[in-house]
Design a protein around this motif. Sequence first.
Motif, PDB file in Angstrom:
ATOM      1  N   ASP A 106       8.677   1.759 -11.703  1.00 24.77           N
ATOM      2  CA  ASP A 106       8.006   1.880 -12.564  1.00 24.77           C
ATOM      3  C   ASP A 106       7.449   0.850 -13.096  1.00 24.77           C
ATOM      4  N   TRP A 107       6.666   0.575 -11.669  1.00 27.30           N
ATOM      5  CA  TRP A 107       5.503  -0.505 -11.214  1.00 27.30           C
ATOM      6  C   TRP A 107       4.246   0.696 -10.123  1.00 27.30           C
ATOM      7  N   PHE A 167       0.049  -3.382 -17.764  1.00 21.50           N
ATOM      8  CA  PHE A 167      -1.169  -3.755 -17.156  1.00 21.50           C
ATOM      9  C   PHE A 167      -0.723  -3.472 -15.956  1.00 21.50           C
ATOM     10  N   ILE A 168      -1.804  -2.490 -14.813  1.00 23.00           N
ATOM     11  CA  ILE A 168      -1.587  -2.058 -13.516  1.00 23.00           C
ATOM     12  C   ILE A 168      -2.845  -2.174 -12.551  1.00 23.00           C
ATOM     13  N   PRO A 169      -3.096  -3.726 -11.618  1.00 22.97           N
ATOM     14  CA  PRO A 169      -3.355  -3.789 -10.563  1.00 22.97           C
ATOM     15  C   PRO A 169      -3.973  -2.760  -9.955  1.00 22.97           C
ATOM     16  N   TYR A 170      -5.865  -3.161 -10.068  1.00 19.05           N
ATOM     17  CA  TYR A 170      -7.129  -2.087  -9.103  1.00 19.05           C
ATOM     18  C   TYR A 170      -7.464  -2.823  -8.843  1.00 19.05           C
ATOM     19  N   PHE A 219       6.414  -3.121   0.258  1.00 18.86           N
ATOM     20  CA  PHE A 219       7.851  -3.279  -0.707  1.00 18.86           C
ATOM     21  C   PHE A 219       8.239  -2.091  -1.101  1.00 18.86           C
ATOM     22  N   ASP A 220       8.485  -0.978   0.312  1.00 17.90           N
ATOM     23  CA  ASP A 220       9.146  -0.101   0.240  1.00 17.90           C
ATOM     24  C   ASP A 220       9.021   0.957  -0.572  1.00 17.90           C
ATOM     25  N   ALA A 221       7.814   1.253  -0.749  1.00 12.89           N
ATOM     26  CA  ALA A 221       7.124   1.909  -2.028  1.00 12.89           C
ATOM     27  C   ALA A 221       7.920   2.967  -1.915  1.00 12.89           C
ATOM     28  N   ASP A 222       7.815   4.102  -3.318  1.00 15.08           N
ATOM     29  CA  ASP A 222       8.102   5.237  -3.511  1.00 15.08           C
ATOM     30  C   ASP A 222       7.474   6.627  -3.028  1.00 15.08           C
TER      31      ASP A 222
END
Length: 136
Positions: free
Chosen positions: A58-59, A3-6, A24-27
């Motif tokens: 992976d999120w 499930f992916i929050p949108y 969140f220090d996104a890649d």
Amino acid sequence: MTFIPYLYFDGSSEAAMDFYAETFDADEVVKMRFKEAPPDIGMEQSDKIMYSHIKKGDWLLMSNDMAEGMPYQPQAGVSVAHHAKSVEEAKACYDKLCDGGMVIMPFEKQFFSAGFGMCKDKFGTHWMIMVADETS
């Protein structure tokens, strides 16, 4: 299955996603504006965000601004949960999300987690930040 929050915003998607990417220090950060859509499909041609996502490991967290003429309803009745690897990481994320927002439940040790807190950030998104492993 996943499930992916949108998240939907009323013109603040870019600022919110930039804030979350830093928090969140996104890649990976991806943004597509309405004006990038082919003009012949009849979409507005604005700088607002038509699609965006940030990725960390992976999120994924996705968002957009509401299109012109679409009703916007502020987020309510749902929270995005984030499991951090350590109390320090969780607390740092929680503190950033609370800055300019509202504390709902202070971050502290709980019977189910070494650290847990709930807040509503300055963009109106509700968060539950916790430590994934009770032994952390």
